[in-house]
Design an enzyme around this catalytic site. Structure first.
Site, PDB file in Angstrom:
ATOM      1  N   GLU A 290     -26.949  49.100  49.316  1.00 14.58           N
ATOM      2  CA  GLU A 290     -27.263  48.164  48.836  1.00 14.58           C
ATOM      3  C   GLU A 290     -28.179  48.116  47.515  1.00 14.58           C
ATOM      4  O   GLU A 290     -29.139  47.268  47.508  1.00 14.58           O
ATOM      5  CB  GLU A 290     -28.349  47.414  50.027  1.00 14.58           C
ATOM      6  CG  GLU A 290     -29.758  48.064  50.356  1.00 14.58           C
ATOM      7  CD  GLU A 290     -29.467  49.188  51.463  1.00 14.58           C
ATOM      8  OE1 GLU A 290     -28.528  49.926  51.727  1.00 14.58           O
ATOM      9  OE2 GLU A 290     -30.215  49.351  52.394  1.00 14.58           O
ATOM     10  N   HIS A 314     -22.118  43.333  54.482  1.00 18.10           N
ATOM     11  CA  HIS A 314     -23.131  43.991  54.963  1.00 18.10           C
ATOM     12  C   HIS A 314     -24.135  44.306  53.706  1.00 18.10           C
ATOM     13  O   HIS A 314     -25.627  43.975  53.761  1.00 18.10           O
ATOM     14  CB  HIS A 314     -22.827  45.425  55.607  1.00 18.10           C
ATOM     15  CG  HIS A 314     -24.006  46.192  56.078  1.00 18.10           C
ATOM     16  ND1 HIS A 314     -24.424  45.893  57.391  1.00 18.10           N
ATOM     17  CD2 HIS A 314     -24.794  47.029  55.583  1.00 18.10           C
ATOM     18  CE1 HIS A 314     -25.641  46.647  57.616  1.00 18.10           C
ATOM     19  NE2 HIS A 314     -25.820  47.475  56.539  1.00 18.10           N
ATOM     20  N   GLU A 315     -23.862  44.976  52.607  1.00 13.63           N
ATOM     21  CA  GLU A 315     -24.599  45.262  51.610  1.00 13.63           C
ATOM     22  C   GLU A 315     -25.174  43.901  50.821  1.00 13.63           C
ATOM     23  O   GLU A 315     -26.411  44.156  50.467  1.00 13.63           O
ATOM     24  CB  GLU A 315     -23.944  46.192  50.427  1.00 13.63           C
ATOM     25  CG  GLU A 315     -23.197  47.325  51.119  1.00 13.63           C
ATOM     26  CD  GLU A 315     -24.046  48.413  52.037  1.00 13.63           C
ATOM     27  OE1 GLU A 315     -25.405  48.031  51.992  1.00 13.63           O
ATOM     28  OE2 GLU A 315     -23.514  48.655  53.219  1.00 13.63           O
ATOM     29  N   HIS A 318     -28.302  42.792  52.974  1.00 10.53           N
ATOM     30  CA  HIS A 318     -29.534  43.646  52.620  1.00 10.53           C
ATOM     31  C   HIS A 318     -30.240  42.764  51.445  1.00 10.53           C
ATOM     32  O   HIS A 318     -31.399  43.025  51.005  1.00 10.53           O
ATOM     33  CB  HIS A 318     -29.191  44.966  52.091  1.00 10.53           C
ATOM     34  CG  HIS A 318     -29.012  45.603  53.222  1.00 10.53           C
ATOM     35  ND1 HIS A 318     -29.958  45.916  54.121  1.00 10.53           N
ATOM     36  CD2 HIS A 318     -28.296  46.756  53.612  1.00 10.53           C
ATOM     37  CE1 HIS A 318     -29.579  46.942  54.948  1.00 10.53           C
ATOM     38  NE2 HIS A 318     -28.640  47.438  54.655  1.00 10.53           N
ATOM     39  N   GLU A 337     -31.680  47.204  59.118  1.00  9.15           N
ATOM     40  CA  GLU A 337     -30.282  47.493  59.400  1.00  9.15           C
ATOM     41  C   GLU A 337     -29.946  46.547  60.628  1.00  9.15           C
ATOM     42  O   GLU A 337     -28.820  45.984  60.732  1.00  9.15           O
ATOM     43  CB  GLU A 337     -29.960  48.905  59.710  1.00  9.15           C
ATOM     44  CG  GLU A 337     -30.143  49.907  58.632  1.00  9.15           C
ATOM     45  CD  GLU A 337     -29.130  49.568  57.353  1.00  9.15           C
ATOM     46  OE1 GLU A 337     -28.334  48.678  57.509  1.00  9.15           O
ATOM     47  OE2 GLU A 337     -29.388  50.030  56.389  1.00  9.15           O
ATOM     48  N   ASP A 394     -32.341  61.738  57.985  1.00  5.03           N
ATOM     49  CA  ASP A 394     -31.011  61.655  57.781  1.00  5.03           C
ATOM     50  C   ASP A 394     -30.176  62.412  59.055  1.00  5.03           C
ATOM     51  O   ASP A 394     -29.102  62.262  59.351  1.00  5.03           O
ATOM     52  CB  ASP A 394     -30.618  63.009  56.409  1.00  5.03           C
ATOM     53  CG  ASP A 394     -30.774  62.079  55.159  1.00  5.03           C
ATOM     54  OD1 ASP A 394     -30.741  60.711  55.238  1.00  5.03           O
ATOM     55  OD2 ASP A 394     -31.152  62.932  54.185  1.00  5.03           O
ATOM     56  N   TYR A 402     -28.910  49.819  64.174  1.00 11.37           N
ATOM     57  CA  TYR A 402     -27.878  48.520  63.490  1.00 11.37           C
ATOM     58  C   TYR A 402     -27.530  47.888  64.844  1.00 11.37           C
ATOM     59  O   TYR A 402     -27.746  46.432  64.832  1.00 11.37           O
ATOM     60  CB  TYR A 402     -26.459  49.130  63.066  1.00 11.37           C
ATOM     61  CG  TYR A 402     -26.735  50.186  61.724  1.00 11.37           C
ATOM     62  CD1 TYR A 402     -27.333  51.399  61.740  1.00 11.37           C
ATOM     63  CD2 TYR A 402     -26.424  49.375  60.506  1.00 11.37           C
ATOM     64  CE1 TYR A 402     -27.278  51.962  60.608  1.00 11.37           C
ATOM     65  CE2 TYR A 402     -26.247  50.249  59.297  1.00 11.37           C
ATOM     66  CZ  TYR A 402     -27.062  51.473  59.398  1.00 11.37           C
ATOM     67  OH  TYR A 402     -27.043  52.084  58.312  1.00 11.37           O
TER      68      TYR A 402
HETATM   69  N1  BES Z   1     -28.452  51.299  53.726  1.00 17.03           N
HETATM   70  C1  BES Z   1     -27.472  51.589  54.245  1.00 17.03           C
HETATM   71  C2  BES Z   1     -26.991  53.157  53.946  1.00 17.03           C
HETATM   72  C3  BES Z   1     -27.979  54.367  54.350  1.00 17.03           C
HETATM   73  C4  BES Z   1     -28.775  54.003  55.410  1.00 17.03           C
HETATM   74  C5  BES Z   1     -28.402  55.162  53.660  1.00 17.03           C
HETATM   75  C6  BES Z   1     -29.739  55.083  55.820  1.00 17.03           C
HETATM   76  C7  BES Z   1     -29.164  56.141  53.676  1.00 17.03           C
HETATM   77  C8  BES Z   1     -30.054  56.118  54.892  1.00 17.03           C
HETATM   78  C9  BES Z   1     -26.237  50.895  54.222  1.00 17.03           C
HETATM   79  O1  BES Z   1     -26.539  49.422  54.184  1.00 17.03           O
HETATM   80  C10 BES Z   1     -25.335  50.773  55.347  1.00 17.03           C
HETATM   81  O2  BES Z   1     -25.694  50.700  56.426  1.00 17.03           O
HETATM   82  N2  BES Z   1     -23.919  51.026  55.040  1.00 17.03           N
HETATM   83  C11 BES Z   1     -23.079  51.084  56.204  1.00 17.03           C
HETATM   84  C12 BES Z   1     -22.351  49.927  55.997  1.00 17.03           C
HETATM   85  C13 BES Z   1     -21.489  49.479  57.394  1.00 17.03           C
HETATM   86  C14 BES Z   1     -22.672  49.227  58.233  1.00 17.03           C
HETATM   87  C15 BES Z   1     -20.739  48.126  57.011  1.00 17.03           C
HETATM   88  C16 BES Z   1     -22.126  52.452  55.984  1.00 17.03           C
HETATM   89  O3  BES Z   1     -22.364  53.160  54.984  1.00 17.03           O
HETATM   90  O4  BES Z   1     -21.473  52.810  57.060  1.00 17.03           O
HETATM   91 ZN    ZN Z   2     -27.154  48.654  55.966  1.00 16.34          ZN
END
Ligand code: BES
Ligand code: ZN
Length: 622
Positions: A290, A314-315, A318, A337, A394, A402
């Site tokens: 995002e 989703h993004e 955010h 999330e 990570d 979520y």
């Molecule tokens: N912010 C996250 C991605 C993220 C989380 C990067 C934690 C690094 C550490 C992003 O908004 C996300 O949740 N992406 C999901 C999208 C999905 C839930 C629609 C993804 O990448 O799968």
């Molecule tokens: Zn997210």
């Protein structure tokens, strides 16, 4: 030393940085960035200042007035999670003045964890190199020294000095593109002769300004041969300058403006002016990120159906929950999330209908149950608010924040009714925008807005308890129930008929596959593929769900497809289940050898974050 955040060396008694100006020289042949950063602190300060760094060389720290060197030191060995602490002595010679600004001259290294440097063969057009960032959760510190905690918010300006044939985008307003000017942005301070290369005629400067304060994890750029297409009044989609990629992306994201409008209706005005999208090369480790004003997306979302829009929803969500209101540190990640998953589903419901939103909720429900099962020996990470001291964000990344976060908010919605909950969310956003908050702050606000809520909902159980609370809720809809009952019938030996799946899209298949038993007879896996060709699906969600089933069922016919998939995409949502399925469990010698070989061959193509995550999966099981 009073730490603010288990993942940062930032000290709560230090002034936070409010502004940073960066001059960055991109040296593609050595995969290095040489930089000068000018920091402004919230108030003048005399004493030791603590910053985060990782894989950086610090050449000099300089006083703002006469550029005299200031003493600094780096911790002797890096912490495996937090990196290297940089301590700067801000002690002016005449004690009556204190600094509120200073310069740092630094270089990144090829192992900087936020950066992936792609050589031309790894890109779509095969002609030019490409580099991009992924800073969440704690990788901004590998690009420039900073107080790398979401508790701090900074504005930034940046001059990116790149080869003339390339262009750049950032999570910021693009001010302009122009020939470099010798010495601008204190680039004369750059080390190793890069100061004179700055104004070479083979180079160009791309200038950016982010004048809204953002947490460091939202710092982002990409540099490559980029093209773009206009898709709405405040949206352009960027990608490598390949017509077929740009056209497909423009088509996929044509509905973006409608989603922004729905978002504004639900959550208040869109605060970031533009909402541009960047489609990255296939190694991008997430579905989407995002970054404000410039969302980063995996190319795997371009498949011509509703699910691409879901990731954008989703993004986009955010923009309110996460970017306006930010979790104070990663222990409260559900505030980012969980809220965003709730907001995403409200946008999806508004633009694609309730059935689609319920299907997504159902896929999430199944995912939540599986994650909780996976964490059965480590229940801490099934809590919404959890202890991350000594934990790498990570490696514990999961669907819990979520989907359990979503379930919590949905529970509150059911309790007070949608109209009241809509008002609550609007007020929550208006109250805390541009702030970083924690779970306690949220609960206090909730109790003030909805007096007596704690009598109806066990707020402590929801936020501090493990597992799934009894008042969580599996969604219901005809389509959802139908798919689940078909999955149940498969257990009794009945495959769905063609007419039953005729209008299924990717998400229907995904839900179906995820509700089949985890281990089937190899012959059943083959029969399913023979009828529906799932292993060849262009939709990676479907393909990966099927291949995971094939591996768990030891149906080796599909291992070459598994290998191909692991080598062509770097999205961790696909790497994790496939590598895990290969190495988990007993009697998997052949699979383990395959996993090790494929990783050795594919490793270089993955983003450093994905490399680390796969490494830790293999280390745990091999
Ligand atoms: N912010 C996250 C991605 C993220 C989380 C990067 C934690 C690094 C550490 C992003 O908004 C996300 O949740 N992406 C999901 C999208 C999905 C839930 C629609 C993804 O990448 O799968
Ligand atoms: Zn997210």
């Amino acid at each position: 030393m009073a730490p603010l955040d288990p993942h940062s060396f930032s000290d709560s008694t230090n002034p936070p940085t409010t502004d940073v100006s960066l001059s960055l020289y991109f040296d593609f042949p050595s995969a290095t960035i040489h930089g000068v950063a000018f920091f402004i602190l919230a108030f003048p300060y005399a004493g030791e200042l603590s910053f985060d760094t990782r894989s950086l060389t610090i050449h000099q720290v300089l006083s703002p007035t006469d550029l005299s060197p200031l003493p600094f030191s780096l911790s002797s060995s890096p912490d495996p999670i937090k990196g290297t602490q940089l301590s700067i002595s801000l002690l002016p010679e005449d004690d009556d003045t204190a600094f509120n600004s200073f310069f740092i001259v630094f270089s990144t290294s090829p192992s900087s964890t936020a950066l992936q440097w792609l050589c031309p063969p790894q890109t779509f057009n095969k002609k030019h190199p490409f580099v991009y960032t992924q800073c969440q959760s704690i990788h901004a510190r590998s690009i420039f020294p900073c107080q790398d905690t979401p508790a701090a918010r900074i504005r930034y300006t940046a001059l990116l000095n790149v080869p003339r044939e390339l262009s750049a985008v950032m999570s910021a307003r693009h001010v302009g593109r122009r020939p470099p000017v010798s010495g601008e942005g204190h680039s004369h301070l750059l080390p190793n002769g890069f100061n004179s290369l700055w104004s070479s005629e083979t180079r160009v400067v791309e200038e950016f300004l982010m004048n809204q304060p953002i947490p460091p994890y939202l710092f982002a750029f990409a540099v490559g041969e980029l093209g773009s297409r206009e898709v709405g009044p405040r949206t352009r989609v960027y990608a490598e300058a390949v017509d077929s990629v740009l056209d497909a992306a423009a088509k996929e994201f044509a509905g973006t403006e409608e989603m922004i409008r729905q978002g504004e209706k639900l959550f208040g005005e869109y605060a970031w002016e533009r909402f541009d999208l960047l489609v990255l090369p296939p190694s991008f480790p997430y579905g989407g990120m995002e970054n404000p004003r410039m969302v980063f997306l995996t190319p795997t979302v371009i498949k011509g159906d509703a699910s691409g829009a879901q990731v954008v929803a989703h993004e986009l969500a955010h923009s309110w929950t996460g970017n306006l209101i930010t979790n104070k540190n990663n222990e409260h990640f559900w505030l980012n999330e969980g809220f965003t998953t709730y907001a995403e589903r409200r946008i999806v419901e508004a633009v694609q209908g309730e059935d689609r939103a319920i299907l997504n909720t159902g896929i999430g429900w199944k995912g939540l149950k599986e994650e909780v099962e996976k964490f059965k020996d480590n229940l801490e990470f099934t809590k919404l608010k959890n202890n991350q001291e000594g934990v790498d964000p990570d490696t514990i990344y999961s669907e819990v924040p979520y989907e359990k976060g979503f379930q919590f908010l949905w529970r509150i919605e059911r309790q007070i009714g949608r109209p009241a909950f809509d008002e609550f969310i609007k007020k929550y956003i208006a109250t805390f925008k541009f702030q970083s908050i924690d779970t306690e702050r949220f609960l206090k606000f909730l109790k003030a807005q909805v007096p007596g809520i704690e009598k109806d909902i066990d707020l402590v159980l929801w936020t501090e308890g493990t597992g799934i609370p009894p008042d969580a809720y599996e969604p219901v809809s005809d389509l959802y129930t139908k798919i689940l009952s078909l999955a149940n019938e498969f257990k009794l030996g009945r495959m769905p008929r063609e007419d039953e799946v005729a209008d299924w899209r990717g998400q229907e298949w995904e839900l179906y596959l995820e509700n089949l038993p985890r281990v089937l007879e190899a012959s059943q896996v083959l029969a399913l593929d023979e009828r529906y060709r799932l292993s060849e699906s262009k939709d990676y969600e479907v393909k990966v769900a099927f291949l995971q089933l094939a591996i768990l069922s030891k149906c080796r016919n599909f291992y070459s497809e598994v290998e191909k998939t692991l080598k062509e995409v770097g999205r961790m949502k696909y790497l994790r289940p496939l590598y895990r399925a290969l190495v988990q469990g007993a009697g998997k010698e052949e699979e383990k050898i395959l996993a090790k070989r494929v990783f050795a061959e594919a490793r270089e193509c993955y983003h450093p974050i994905a490399q680390g995550v796969v490494e830790s999966i293999l280390a745990k099981h091999i």
